[in-house]
Design a protein around this motif. Structure first.
Motif, PDB file in Angstrom:
ATOM      1  N   LEU A   1       0.830  -1.204   0.000  1.00  0.00           N
ATOM      2  CA  LEU A   1       0.000   0.000   0.000  1.00  0.00           C
ATOM      3  C   LEU A   1       0.865   1.255   0.000  1.00  0.00           C
ATOM      4  CD1 LEU A   1      -2.877   1.127   0.108  1.00  0.00           C
ATOM      5  CD2 LEU A   1      -2.782   0.952   2.593  1.00  0.00           C
ATOM      6  N   ALA A   2       1.917   1.245   0.813  1.00  0.00           N
ATOM      7  CA  ALA A   2       2.843   2.378   0.837  1.00  0.00           C
ATOM      8  C   ALA A   2       3.565   2.518  -0.498  1.00  0.00           C
ATOM      9  CB  ALA A   2       3.845   2.207   1.973  1.00  0.00           C
ATOM     10  N   ALA A   3       3.916   1.395  -1.114  1.00  0.00           N
ATOM     11  CA  ALA A   3       4.615   1.435  -2.401  1.00  0.00           C
ATOM     12  C   ALA A   3       3.741   2.060  -3.479  1.00  0.00           C
ATOM     13  CB  ALA A   3       5.053   0.030  -2.802  1.00  0.00           C
ATOM     14  N   GLU A   4       2.431   1.795  -3.423  1.00  0.00           N
ATOM     15  CA  GLU A   4       1.513   2.420  -4.384  1.00  0.00           C
ATOM     16  C   GLU A   4       1.560   3.937  -4.260  1.00  0.00           C
ATOM     17  OE1 GLU A   4      -2.495   1.057  -4.397  1.00  0.00           O
ATOM     18  OE2 GLU A   4      -1.916  -1.061  -4.318  1.00  0.00           O
ATOM     19  N   GLU A   5       1.600   4.431  -3.041  1.00  0.00           N
ATOM     20  CA  GLU A   5       1.648   5.882  -2.827  1.00  0.00           C
ATOM     21  C   GLU A   5       2.968   6.453  -3.323  1.00  0.00           C
ATOM     22  OE1 GLU A   5       0.707   6.917   1.160  1.00  0.00           O
ATOM     23  OE2 GLU A   5      -1.099   5.680   1.237  1.00  0.00           O
ATOM     24  N   LEU A   6       4.071   5.788  -2.995  1.00  0.00           N
ATOM     25  CA  LEU A   6       5.376   6.291  -3.425  1.00  0.00           C
ATOM     26  C   LEU A   6       5.532   6.197  -4.943  1.00  0.00           C
ATOM     27  CD1 LEU A   6       7.767   4.831  -0.691  1.00  0.00           C
ATOM     28  CD2 LEU A   6       6.701   7.087  -0.791  1.00  0.00           C
TER      29      LEU A   6
END
Length: 342
Positions: free
Chosen positions: A264-269
């Motif tokens: 989920l964090a990777a999607e944002e980054l």
């Protein structure tokens, strides 16, 4: 509402250990401060603190994320008024341009007998009771509406003695840039914003949060599950909720739930520019200085970043509250950054 409910909390009964932040907000409003900034990293629970606070005062919540057009702002304000009509009816009845019918509010923003946002707040101010106008993630609004919001804040700061504005942001540097309190060209130049910081939980509080949440759900995880989550998620309540909810629902093993958070964090980054992702990858891999980052990007990606460009990127990533001093503010984002490719 249970602790592992992913929705923002709206009452103290369902909000875990935020008494300090709530009392700070109450003191600021009771003192009549015109502008308050509620700050904290992503997923630390700012919206839950804000929504709970607004349930205890006369106030209005508006989500400012993605606002670009004035019409969008007007729609969100009108919808927010309708959602809070039970508490705010007495502030709205008799206001020119505002029609209260049943359980909904209609606001006439243009034409004859219309009202502007500043005019609406002026009418509310005349009621003589303390009122809070809250804008969540206001730094994510875009021109031209962002400029209009700054003008409304400045007008209210100078003229509305009964209205307190609360602005909320996880991109702390971007929020400060939005307010532009030190920019002579900004309508808010020279004003003061009182800051309330929502901090991450300590290890003990994280452990207590998870244990209480599992008890609420009637689940007793095996030894070590809570400790592993406490160590990995570093007191970020949003991640703890995501983990607890997923574990209770049987969405995966501990490792799978940790991986889901990182994804989920990777999607944002992934929404950042290629060069910004390169720099984050360098910091995630242990680069702790400007020169180390530049060398890593050159050797790993074959890109020689100009000095000025690298400085701007690092400054932006710090304003986004992703890193500070070449360290990630959230370990989940550090793990996500290690997966970034250009």
């Amino acid at each position: 509402m249970k602790l592992f409910d992913p929705r923002p909390k709206t009452s103290r009964d369902s909000l875990f250990d935020r008494e300090r932040e709530l009392e700070e907000l109450h003191r600021a409003v009771d003192r009549g401060l015109p502008l308050v900034a509620l700050l904290g990293v992503r997923r630390v629970g700012k919206t839950s603190v804000l929504r709970t606070f607004l349930g205890e005062v006369n106030g209005l919540y508006v989500d400012a994320r993605g606002l670009v057009r004035r019409a969008d702002l007007e729609t969100r304000v009108a919808d927010a008024l309708s959602e809070s009509l039970g508490r705010l009816r007495r502030f709205l009845e008799g206001v020119r341009g505002v029609s209260v019918a049943g359980f909904s509010v209609e606001v006439r923003w243009r034409g004859r007998d219309s009202v502007s946002l500043a005019g609406l707040l002026s009418e509310i101010d005349k009621r003589g009771e303390r009122f809070v106008f809250a804008l969540d993630e206001v730094q994510q609004s875009k021109p031209p509406v962002s400029a209009e919001l700054r003008s409304v804040l400045a007008y209210g700061y100078d003229n509305l003695e009964n209205v307190t504005f609360v602005v909320v942001g996880s991109e702390v540097g971007m929020l400060r840039d939005f307010l532009a309190l030190e920019d002579p060209s900004s309508p808010l130049y020279g004003r003061y914003a009182y800051e309330v910081h929502v901090e991450r939980f300590s290890e003990d509080l994280s452990r207590e949060f998870l244990e209480r949440g599992f008890r609420e759900e009637g689940v007793e995880p095996p030894p070590g599950v809570v400790e592993e989550a406490v160590g990995f998620f570093d007191g970020i309540v949003g991640w703890l909720v995501l983990f607890g909810r997923g574990y209770v629902d049987g969405a995966g093993s501990v490792e799978e739930l940790k991986r889901a958070a990182v994804n989920l964090a990777a999607e944002e980054l992934g929404k950042l520019s290629p060069r910004e992702r390169m720099v984050l990858r360098a910091v995630a891999e242990g680069c702790r200085s400007w020169s180390e980052v530049r060398r890593y990007v050159d050797e790993r990606f074959g890109v020689a970043l100009p000095k000025a460009t690298l400085s701007r990127i690092i400054e932006k990533l710090e304003k986004l509250s992703i890193i500070r001093g070449y360290e990630f503010l959230d370990p989940v984002y550090r793990e996500a950054a290690r997966r970034l490719t250009t």
